[in-house]
Scaffold this motif. Structure first.
Motif, PDB file in Angstrom:
ATOM      1  N   HIS A  39      -8.565   3.557 -26.642  1.00 21.93           N
ATOM      2  CA  HIS A  39      -8.592   2.398 -25.385  1.00 21.93           C
ATOM      3  C   HIS A  39      -7.610   3.116 -24.494  1.00 21.93           C
ATOM      4  O   HIS A  39      -7.862   2.784 -23.352  1.00 21.93           O
ATOM      5  CB  HIS A  39      -8.565   1.050 -25.933  1.00 21.93           C
ATOM      6  N   CYS A  40      -6.314   3.267 -25.082  1.00 20.44           N
ATOM      7  CA  CYS A  40      -5.280   3.615 -24.169  1.00 20.44           C
ATOM      8  C   CYS A  40      -5.470   4.885 -23.442  1.00 20.44           C
ATOM      9  O   CYS A  40      -4.401   5.046 -22.541  1.00 20.44           O
ATOM     10  CB  CYS A  40      -3.950   3.405 -24.991  1.00 20.44           C
ATOM     11  N   PHE A  49      -8.616  -1.107 -35.969  1.00 16.98           N
ATOM     12  CA  PHE A  49      -7.845  -1.732 -34.841  1.00 16.98           C
ATOM     13  C   PHE A  49      -7.310  -0.475 -34.363  1.00 16.98           C
ATOM     14  O   PHE A  49      -7.292  -0.399 -33.126  1.00 16.98           O
ATOM     15  CB  PHE A  49      -6.980  -2.710 -35.188  1.00 16.98           C
ATOM     16  N   ILE A  58      -9.475   1.945 -32.423  1.00 15.72           N
ATOM     17  CA  ILE A  58     -10.138   1.413 -31.290  1.00 15.72           C
ATOM     18  C   ILE A  58      -8.986   1.471 -30.216  1.00 15.72           C
ATOM     19  O   ILE A  58      -9.413   1.774 -28.943  1.00 15.72           O
ATOM     20  CB  ILE A  58     -10.656   0.185 -31.513  1.00 15.72           C
ATOM     21  N   LEU A  59      -7.935   0.953 -30.538  1.00 13.11           N
ATOM     22  CA  LEU A  59      -6.701   0.804 -29.563  1.00 13.11           C
ATOM     23  C   LEU A  59      -6.432   2.006 -28.988  1.00 13.11           C
ATOM     24  O   LEU A  59      -6.026   1.891 -27.616  1.00 13.11           O
ATOM     25  CB  LEU A  59      -5.717  -0.223 -30.064  1.00 13.11           C
ATOM     26  N   SER A  60      -6.181   2.730 -29.836  1.00 16.22           N
ATOM     27  CA  SER A  60      -5.465   4.327 -29.307  1.00 16.22           C
ATOM     28  C   SER A  60      -6.572   4.960 -28.332  1.00 16.22           C
ATOM     29  O   SER A  60      -5.871   5.559 -27.489  1.00 16.22           O
ATOM     30  CB  SER A  60      -5.020   5.063 -30.559  1.00 16.22           C
ATOM     31  N   THR A  99      -6.242  -5.611 -26.175  1.00 13.38           N
ATOM     32  CA  THR A  99      -6.909  -4.747 -25.598  1.00 13.38           C
ATOM     33  C   THR A  99      -6.851  -5.048 -23.983  1.00 13.38           C
ATOM     34  O   THR A  99      -6.573  -3.973 -23.418  1.00 13.38           O
ATOM     35  CB  THR A  99      -8.311  -4.522 -25.920  1.00 13.38           C
ATOM     36  N   TYR A 109       1.394  -2.355 -19.886  1.00 13.23           N
ATOM     37  CA  TYR A 109       1.738  -1.581 -21.043  1.00 13.23           C
ATOM     38  C   TYR A 109       3.321  -1.286 -20.992  1.00 13.23           C
ATOM     39  O   TYR A 109       3.942  -1.007 -22.008  1.00 13.23           O
ATOM     40  CB  TYR A 109       0.883  -0.280 -20.690  1.00 13.23           C
ATOM     41  N   ILE A 119      -6.318  -8.957 -31.719  1.00 13.93           N
ATOM     42  CA  ILE A 119      -6.827  -7.503 -31.366  1.00 13.93           C
ATOM     43  C   ILE A 119      -7.561  -7.934 -29.987  1.00 13.93           C
ATOM     44  O   ILE A 119      -7.460  -6.933 -29.064  1.00 13.93           O
ATOM     45  CB  ILE A 119      -7.798  -6.959 -32.279  1.00 13.93           C
ATOM     46  N   ASP A 120      -8.369  -8.661 -29.751  1.00 14.24           N
ATOM     47  CA  ASP A 120      -9.006  -8.798 -28.521  1.00 14.24           C
ATOM     48  C   ASP A 120      -8.091  -9.122 -27.471  1.00 14.24           C
ATOM     49  O   ASP A 120      -8.319  -8.428 -26.296  1.00 14.24           O
ATOM     50  CB  ASP A 120     -10.200 -10.209 -28.518  1.00 14.24           C
TER      51      ASP A 120
END
Length: 349
Positions: A239-240, A232, A235-237, A213, A220, A209-210
């Motif tokens: 972050h995008c 996760f 957070i990721l979605s 990101t 991408y 995960i780290d």
């Protein structure tokens, strides 16, 4: 006739939902067969019924075909023992919305990949959890705890959907975990790797995960289908949103095992700008693009709405959160943005 349940929610929810209703009514004018049903969730439900989600609403959900939800939460319930967010978690859990799909798509940057988030397991729902006191070094001390639990069946169903989607796209799937530290992630990676044996035509990769990101922002174009856990994925979605320019531009769809779907923008209730008519409605409108395609099977109308949204942006019109993203931007209100999209939608080809 398809029944759509509308849940505006809190904060900027009613403002963005107003644009959604405007568009759906135009779609009805263009031939869409549907009926709108309205109800409450989150903070507004606490105010009306003293509960973030009512039993009546849950019963209504069993008789509708799809749901649009604005957003929940706000400062006014900060010190309330009932939390608006409990309504959102409850509707996911009680209606078994086990999968959230968030398209990360931006045509003017050539960005197009999907994040598949497991939605009703993991650290948000597992037990034990709580807040308590204990004596540490003779000092009364508060401590809290949350537990993450996953079983292989929960992972298998996400993996299978991910691999099947990958077969229809670029035949690439990336599974994101933290298997160098977490036992739940070790099981996640083991199960996904096993399921891959049945999808040899799909290229599988794993990322922590780290590191993910960083890679998602820098490279991408290397991604197409991403599967990951509840925390996760959350957070990721979000972050995008750095890729598309604003969290306000991201839609999502949640599904259960009974063909019920829930559409909502990715952003929160943004109580600091609620009522100012400046919220970005794109995530909500793109959620209706998804609804038109996957619930109504109206591909032509879905595409027309999609291009109507980006036609408005192509003329430089945007809400204030996108002023540094759109060249020669002309800042307009939430209502004005919805009106312009509606104008292009109703234009004859």
């Amino acid at each position: 006739m398809i029944n759509i349940l509308i849940l505006p929610g809190d904060g900027i929810g009613p403002e963005i939902t107003k644009q959604v209703i405007k568009i759906i009514k135009s779609c009805i004018f263009l031939g869409l067969k549907c009926k709108l049903i309205y109800n409450y969730i989150g903070g507004i439900s606490i105010e009306k019924f003293n509960i973030p989600i009512s039993d009546k609403l849950l019963k209504i959900c069993n008789y509708v075909d799809t749901i649009f939800l604005g957003c929940v939460g706000g400062y006014k319930w900060k010190n309330c023992y009932l939390k608006p967010e409990e309504g959102l978690l409850d509707i996911r859990k009680k209606l078994n919305f086990f999968l959230n799909i968030r398209p990360i798509k931006c045509p003017y940057k050539n960005i197009d990949f999907l994040i598949l988030r497991e939605l009703i397991g993991g650290i948000y729902f597992s037990k034990p959890k709580g807040l308590s006191k204990q004596i540490i070094n003779s000092i009364p001390t508060w401590y809290s705890y949350n537990t993450e639990v996953y079983n292989e069946q929960e992972i298998i169903r996400i993996a299978r959907i991910g691999f099947n989607l990958a077969k229809t796209r670029k035949q690439k799937l990336c599974s994101i975990d933290k298997s160098n530290v977490l036992d739940t992630s070790k099981l996640w990676r083991k199960v996904v790797t096993y399921i891959h044996k049945f999808y040899n035509e799909v290229k599988l990769s794993h990322l922590y995960i780290d590191f993910a990101t960083i890679e998602l922002i820098k490279k991408y174009n290397n991604f197409d289908i991403i599967i990951t856990s509840n925390l996760f994925g959350d957070i990721l979605s979000d972050h995008c949103s750095l890729l598309t320019g604003s969290l306000g531009t991201l839609p999502s769809i949640s599904i259960n095992n009974k063909s019920l779907s829930l559409f909502e923008p990715a952003h929160g209730s943004a109580p600091d700008i609620a009522g100012l008519n400046i919220a970005n409605p794109i995530g909500s409108l793109l959620s209706i693009v998804l609804m038109l395609e996957f619930v109504f099977n109206c591909i032509k109308l879905s595409n027309k709405l999609y291009y109507s949204i980006y036609k408005v942006l192509s003329y430089g019109f945007c809400t204030i959160d996108m002023k540094n993203i759109i060249k020669n931007s002309k800042i307009i209100s939430t209502n004005e943005f919805g009106d312009l999209v509606n104008h292009f939608l109703l234009l004859n080809d």
